[in-house]
Each structure stands twice: as structure tokens, then as C-alpha cells.
Design a protein around this motif. Structure first.
Motif, PDB file in Angstrom:
ATOM      1  N   LYS A 153      -7.967   6.857  -0.577  1.00 54.12           N
ATOM      2  CA  LYS A 153      -9.160   6.167  -1.071  1.00 54.12           C
ATOM      3  C   LYS A 153      -8.924   5.635  -2.488  1.00 54.12           C
ATOM      4  O   LYS A 153      -9.225   4.476  -2.797  1.00 54.12           O
ATOM      5  N   LYS A 154      -8.368   6.485  -3.355  1.00 50.08           N
ATOM      6  CA  LYS A 154      -8.106   6.050  -4.727  1.00 50.08           C
ATOM      7  C   LYS A 154      -7.030   4.971  -4.763  1.00 50.08           C
ATOM      8  O   LYS A 154      -7.080   4.052  -5.585  1.00 50.08           O
ATOM      9  N   ASP A 155      -6.062   5.087  -3.857  1.00 56.04           N
ATOM     10  CA  ASP A 155      -4.990   4.087  -3.805  1.00 56.04           C
ATOM     11  C   ASP A 155      -5.536   2.727  -3.377  1.00 56.04           C
ATOM     12  O   ASP A 155      -5.159   1.687  -3.923  1.00 56.04           O
ATOM     13  N   MET A 179       0.840  -1.197   0.000  1.00 55.58           N
ATOM     14  CA  MET A 179       0.000   0.000   0.000  1.00 55.58           C
ATOM     15  C   MET A 179       0.875   1.246   0.000  1.00 55.58           C
ATOM     16  O   MET A 179       1.893   1.311   0.687  1.00 55.58           O
ATOM     17  N   SER A 180       0.495   2.250  -0.784  1.00 54.00           N
ATOM     18  CA  SER A 180       1.255   3.497  -0.842  1.00 54.00           C
ATOM     19  C   SER A 180       1.026   4.305   0.432  1.00 54.00           C
ATOM     20  O   SER A 180       0.013   4.140   1.120  1.00 54.00           O
ATOM     21  N   THR A 181       1.980   5.182   0.738  1.00 52.62           N
ATOM     22  CA  THR A 181       1.831   6.047   1.914  1.00 52.62           C
ATOM     23  C   THR A 181       1.859   7.506   1.475  1.00 52.62           C
ATOM     24  O   THR A 181       2.460   7.862   0.453  1.00 52.62           O
ATOM     25  N   PHE A 182       1.198   8.356   2.279  1.00 56.22           N
ATOM     26  CA  PHE A 182       1.068   9.772   1.933  1.00 56.22           C
ATOM     27  C   PHE A 182       1.375  10.624   3.161  1.00 56.22           C
ATOM     28  O   PHE A 182       0.996  10.289   4.283  1.00 56.22           O
ATOM     29  N   LYS A 183       2.051  11.740   2.913  1.00 57.88           N
ATOM     30  CA  LYS A 183       2.360  12.656   4.010  1.00 57.88           C
ATOM     31  C   LYS A 183       2.539  14.060   3.451  1.00 57.88           C
ATOM     32  O   LYS A 183       3.134  14.244   2.386  1.00 57.88           O
ATOM     33  N   ALA A 184       2.028  15.049   4.177  1.00 52.62           N
ATOM     34  CA  ALA A 184       2.191  16.444   3.767  1.00 52.62           C
ATOM     35  C   ALA A 184       3.570  16.934   4.178  1.00 52.62           C
ATOM     36  O   ALA A 184       4.022  16.680   5.303  1.00 52.62           O
ATOM     37  N   VAL A 185       4.244  17.632   3.261  1.00 52.98           N
ATOM     38  CA  VAL A 185       5.584  18.154   3.546  1.00 52.98           C
ATOM     39  C   VAL A 185       5.768  19.495   2.850  1.00 52.98           C
ATOM     40  O   VAL A 185       5.033  19.850   1.922  1.00 52.98           O
ATOM     41  N   ILE A 186       6.760  20.238   3.326  1.00 49.78           N
ATOM     42  CA  ILE A 186       7.225  21.439   2.632  1.00 49.78           C
ATOM     43  C   ILE A 186       8.696  21.214   2.312  1.00 49.78           C
ATOM     44  O   ILE A 186       9.502  20.931   3.213  1.00 49.78           O
ATOM     45  N   ASP A 197      -4.140  -2.700 -17.453  1.00 50.00           N
ATOM     46  CA  ASP A 197      -3.247  -3.185 -16.399  1.00 50.00           C
ATOM     47  C   ASP A 197      -3.384  -2.372 -15.118  1.00 50.00           C
ATOM     48  O   ASP A 197      -3.304  -2.908 -14.012  1.00 50.00           O
ATOM     49  N   SER A 198      -3.569  -1.048 -15.278  1.00 51.54           N
ATOM     50  CA  SER A 198      -3.683  -0.194 -14.094  1.00 51.54           C
ATOM     51  C   SER A 198      -5.130   0.121 -13.746  1.00 51.54           C
ATOM     52  O   SER A 198      -5.404   0.823 -12.774  1.00 51.54           O
ATOM     53  N   GLY A 199      -6.061  -0.373 -14.566  1.00 55.82           N
ATOM     54  CA  GLY A 199      -7.472  -0.159 -14.278  1.00 55.82           C
ATOM     55  C   GLY A 199      -8.005   1.195 -14.699  1.00 55.82           C
ATOM     56  O   GLY A 199      -9.107   1.587 -14.314  1.00 55.82           O
ATOM     57  N   GLY A 232      -4.940  -4.992  -5.861  1.00 55.50           N
ATOM     58  CA  GLY A 232      -3.733  -5.716  -6.241  1.00 55.50           C
ATOM     59  C   GLY A 232      -3.031  -5.151  -7.459  1.00 55.50           C
ATOM     60  O   GLY A 232      -1.856  -5.459  -7.709  1.00 55.50           O
ATOM     61  N   ARG A 233      -3.742  -4.323  -8.238  1.00 61.16           N
ATOM     62  CA  ARG A 233      -3.110  -3.743  -9.433  1.00 61.16           C
ATOM     63  C   ARG A 233      -1.933  -2.854  -9.060  1.00 61.16           C
ATOM     64  O   ARG A 233      -1.018  -2.645  -9.844  1.00 61.16           O
ATOM     65  N   ARG A 234      -1.981  -2.312  -7.840  1.00 62.15           N
ATOM     66  CA  ARG A 234      -0.943  -1.399  -7.387  1.00 62.15           C
ATOM     67  C   ARG A 234       0.444  -2.043  -7.442  1.00 62.15           C
ATOM     68  O   ARG A 234       1.440  -1.387  -7.748  1.00 62.15           O
ATOM     69  N   ASP A 235       0.504  -3.337  -7.167  1.00 66.34           N
ATOM     70  CA  ASP A 235       1.799  -4.019  -7.097  1.00 66.34           C
ATOM     71  C   ASP A 235       2.532  -4.040  -8.438  1.00 66.34           C
ATOM     72  O   ASP A 235       3.759  -4.115  -8.481  1.00 66.34           O
ATOM     73  N   SER A 236       1.780  -3.990  -9.519  1.00 67.40           N
ATOM     74  CA  SER A 236       2.410  -4.035 -10.842  1.00 67.40           C
ATOM     75  C   SER A 236       2.622  -2.647 -11.438  1.00 67.40           C
ATOM     76  O   SER A 236       3.085  -2.516 -12.571  1.00 67.40           O
ATOM     77  N   MET A 237       2.293  -1.604 -10.665  1.00 63.93           N
ATOM     78  CA  MET A 237       2.399  -0.241 -11.179  1.00 63.93           C
ATOM     79  C   MET A 237       3.645   0.454 -10.655  1.00 63.93           C
ATOM     80  O   MET A 237       4.093   0.204  -9.533  1.00 63.93           O
ATOM     81  N   THR A 238       4.195   1.347 -11.486  1.00 58.64           N
ATOM     82  CA  THR A 238       5.306   2.180 -11.042  1.00 58.64           C
ATOM     83  C   THR A 238       4.740   3.351 -10.251  1.00 58.64           C
ATOM     84  O   THR A 238       3.538   3.642 -10.309  1.00 58.64           O
ATOM     85  N   ILE A 239       5.602   4.047  -9.554  1.00 56.74           N
ATOM     86  CA  ILE A 239       5.124   5.177  -8.758  1.00 56.74           C
ATOM     87  C   ILE A 239       4.590   6.298  -9.651  1.00 56.74           C
ATOM     88  O   ILE A 239       3.643   6.996  -9.297  1.00 56.74           O
ATOM     89  N   LYS A 240       5.172   6.448 -10.827  1.00 59.09           N
ATOM     90  CA  LYS A 240       4.677   7.473 -11.751  1.00 59.09           C
ATOM     91  C   LYS A 240       3.283   7.119 -12.267  1.00 59.09           C
ATOM     92  O   LYS A 240       2.440   8.002 -12.474  1.00 59.09           O
ATOM     93  N   GLN A 241       3.038   5.834 -12.478  1.00 62.36           N
ATOM     94  CA  GLN A 241       1.706   5.410 -12.907  1.00 62.36           C
ATOM     95  C   GLN A 241       0.675   5.662 -11.811  1.00 62.36           C
ATOM     96  O   GLN A 241      -0.449   6.089 -12.089  1.00 62.36           O
ATOM     97  N   ILE A 242       1.069   5.414 -10.578  1.00 60.07           N
ATOM     98  CA  ILE A 242       0.153   5.660  -9.461  1.00 60.07           C
ATOM     99  C   ILE A 242      -0.124   7.153  -9.322  1.00 60.07           C
ATOM    100  O   ILE A 242      -1.271   7.576  -9.130  1.00 60.07           O
ATOM    101  N   LYS A 243       0.912   7.966  -9.458  1.00 60.19           N
ATOM    102  CA  LYS A 243       0.726   9.416  -9.374  1.00 60.19           C
ATOM    103  C   LYS A 243      -0.221   9.894 -10.468  1.00 60.19           C
ATOM    104  O   LYS A 243      -1.119  10.712 -10.221  1.00 60.19           O
ATOM    105  N   SER A 244      -0.016   9.391 -11.670  1.00 59.57           N
ATOM    106  CA  SER A 244      -0.888   9.768 -12.786  1.00 59.57           C
ATOM    107  C   SER A 244      -2.328   9.356 -12.511  1.00 59.57           C
ATOM    108  O   SER A 244      -3.270  10.100 -12.790  1.00 59.57           O
ATOM    109  N   TYR A 245      -2.494   8.178 -11.944  1.00 56.87           N
ATOM    110  CA  TYR A 245      -3.834   7.685 -11.605  1.00 56.87           C
ATOM    111  C   TYR A 245      -4.487   8.566 -10.540  1.00 56.87           C
ATOM    112  O   TYR A 245      -5.668   8.909 -10.638  1.00 56.87           O
ATOM    113  N   LEU A 246      -3.720   8.964  -9.538  1.00 60.92           N
ATOM    114  CA  LEU A 246      -4.259   9.791  -8.461  1.00 60.92           C
ATOM    115  C   LEU A 246      -4.659  11.177  -8.954  1.00 60.92           C
ATOM    116  O   LEU A 246      -5.629  11.767  -8.469  1.00 60.92           O
TER     117      LEU A 246
END
Length: 320
Positions: free
Chosen positions: A76-78, A1-8, A192-194, A83-97
């Protein structure tokens, strides 16, 4: 599962002239990191990078709620990826989000078709598609969301073509339409990424009319052709029609547009590239061919491509 955090992000390069920096959501997936910008800006001393929350300021509660909302929606979107997340790159997940629910209702067919045609090398294929697009615009206007292309639309477009006098060519137009639609689905849909932006496929139910084979009634026998050659015309119009038919016959069935743009013969041969297919031809001019050409343009103009503009205009008007 991806993780998220607010940063500056630290550093002067990330600061605006007023000293504030953008609050970003840090996405972590498989030990890779990407940052997603927000519309929130704060001074770094008002933000706790360790906890990811605003620690001071008049609007800190509101901004913290906004940050929590960003993270909640991304999580929520993540989770929906499963299970599709495991086959995705981080850039693909970012694009999806970041996908703002762009779907077939927001994607314009003509805009995509224009981009697609620019990538096609074959002139003949481009002209094929351009002809289809021209008819589609005449039928339904200059805007066409993919969501409006359904079975009813295809059937109405076919009826429109028939009303325009198109018969066997409907097969070509609809195959072109389908080819562009298929290319768009390949471009926008990622199974593949849904990510499926064009889920419907109206061509599954629509049956493209078959090409109408040329009737044997259109084929002249040798005796009929001889009768036609020996026919004595009664009017200038009949003479022109007869000569143009025979000229096209002598030039192995040349299309009228290719005939009109022929250049001067070289060593009793004409060379041209067919407009429709871009295929090159070399045709020997027989005495019968020269007889017709000389009858209209004289010895100085053995082919139509070099005749003077007034006579070119006259000829075009006669064969239009």
C-alpha cells in the motif's frame, strides 16, 4: 513497482539459540534486494521459502495472516509513492516503508537544535543560536515539538521577549529561530521521495521585526564628549559610571564582557577575541586609558584579566 515476499534466511548465523529464525520481508526494486525484519520467528522446516507461507505448526494460520498484513501494508505504501518510486534507490524505499509516521508532532525542536549546533564550526554562530534557545526554553519549557511552532507561538514568543526588555535584539532572536527551523525542514523533508515530516512553515506569515536603527540622539558631539570628560562627579557611583564609559570609549567601544576578561597589555596594546563574534582585536592603550586603569588597579595590574579574585568579584558586582 516493488515486490515483496516473506522469507527465512538460511544459515546458522540467522538462527537463535532456540533454533528459530526471523521471518523477513524481502523487498525487490530494480533488481536490488533489501530485507525488512518482522517480530515473527519460526523454525525453518515449518516455513516454505518458495511460497512465503507457514506450512506447519499450531499457529500457522495466525502467522500467515500476520505475514499477509505486513506485505499488504508495504504494498500500500509502495503504491502511494507512484511515479516517485522510479527515481528512488531501494534503500530510500526501505526507509520510506519503515517510517513510523514520524511527523512534526514527534520531532523535538531542541533535540534537533542541539545536534545542529554541534555541526557548526563558527563559535559566534553557535553563541547566537544558544542565546535564542535559552530564551525559548525560558518561554516554553524544555520540550518543543515542531507541530507546536505556529504563527501564534511566534507572536507570543515575540511578546515574551519584549516583556523581558528586548527591543532591537528581537530581530536577531527570530532570525536565529527561523534559521534552525529552516535547517530542520531541509533535514527531515525530502520532496523528491515525497517524505515531508515538517509540512508547515509559520515564518511565511510571520513578519520578523526590523532591527531598530540607533537614534541620532545617542550620538555625542565632540563638544558634548568634552563636557562629559570634564564633568565633576558627585558620588562614587557616578565616578565608576563615568570611568567605565570613557574606558570603553577609549577601547573603541569594547563590550563590557570583553572588557572584564581583558588580559595584560603587551607593548602598550591589548589583544582579545570578542565573545559575541569571535573576531580578534588589537587596541593601542593611550595615556588616558592607562590613567583610568591605574586609578582602579594600580601599576601592577594594567588590565582586568589578571586581577585577584576578590577585586575581580568587586569589579564585576559594580558593573553588573
Amino acid at each position: 513497482m516493488s515486490t515483496f515476499k516473506a522469507v527465512i534466511l538460511k544459515g546458522e548465523i540467522h538462527k537463535k539459540n532456540d533454533g528459530t529464525s526471523n521471518v523477513k520481508i524481502r523487498l525487490t526494486h530494480k533488481r536490488k534486494v533489501e530485507y525488512i525484519s518482522t517480530d515473527l520467528f519460526l523454525k525453518s522446516d515449518a516455513f516454505n521459502n518458495k511460497t512465503g507461507v507457514v506450512k506447519s505448526g499450531v499457529n500457522k494460520s495466525y502467522i500467515n495472516l500476520r505475514i499477509a498484513d505486513f506485505i499488504y501494508n508495504f504494498q500500500k505504501k509502495d503504491i502511494e509513492l507512484g511515479g516517485r518510486r522510479d527515481s528512488m534507490t531501494i534503500k530510500q524505499i526501505k526507509s520510506y516503508l519503515l517510517d513510523k509516521a514520524e511527523n512534526s508532532g514527534h520531532i523535538d525542536f531542541f533535540k534537533f537544535a542541539k545536534e545542529y549546533l554541534n555541526s557548526i564550526d563558527s563559535k559566534g554562530t553557535r553563541r547566537w543560536h544558544e542565546s535564542t534557545l535559552s530564551n525559548l526554553k525560558s518561554f516554553g519549557g524544555s520540550k518543543l515539538p515542531f507541530s507546536e511552532i505556529n504563527l501564534d507561538f511566534l507572536q507570543r514568543f515575540e511578546r515574551y521577549l519584549r516583556m523581558q526588555g528586548v527591543k532591537g535584539g528581537i530581530n536577531n532572536y527570530m532570525r536565529s529561530f527561523r534559521a534552525i527551523f529552516n535547517k530542520a525542514r531541509d533535514t527531515y523533508n525530502d520532496e523528491d521521495s515525497g517524505v515531508i515530516k515538517i509540512p508547515h512553515y509559520p515564518f511565511r506569515k510571520y513578519k520578523i521585526p526590523k532591527s531598530t536603527p540607533k537614534s541620532k540622539m545617542h550620538i555625542l558631539t565632540i563638544d558634548e564628549l568634552k563636557m562629559f570628560i570634564n564633568y565633576k562627579h558627585n558620588t562614587p557611583g557616578e565616578e565608576l559610571a563615568k570611568d567605565m564609559f570613557l574606558l570603553m570609549f577609549y577601547l573603541i567601544g569594547i563590550e563590557i564582557k570583553d572588557l572584564f576578561y581583558l588580559k595584560k597589555a603587551i607593548n602598550d596594546r591589548v589583544y582579545f577575541e570578542r565573545f559575541k563574534t569571535c573576531k580578534e582585536f588589537s587596541i593601542k592603550l593611550e595615556p588616558e586609558t592607562f590613567a583610568i586603569i591605574d586609578g582602579y588597579f594600580g601599576d601592577a595590574d594594567p588590565c582586568f584579566g589578571d586581577i585577584d579574585p576578590p577585586r575581580r568579584k568587586w569589579f564585576k558586582e559594580q558593573i553588573a
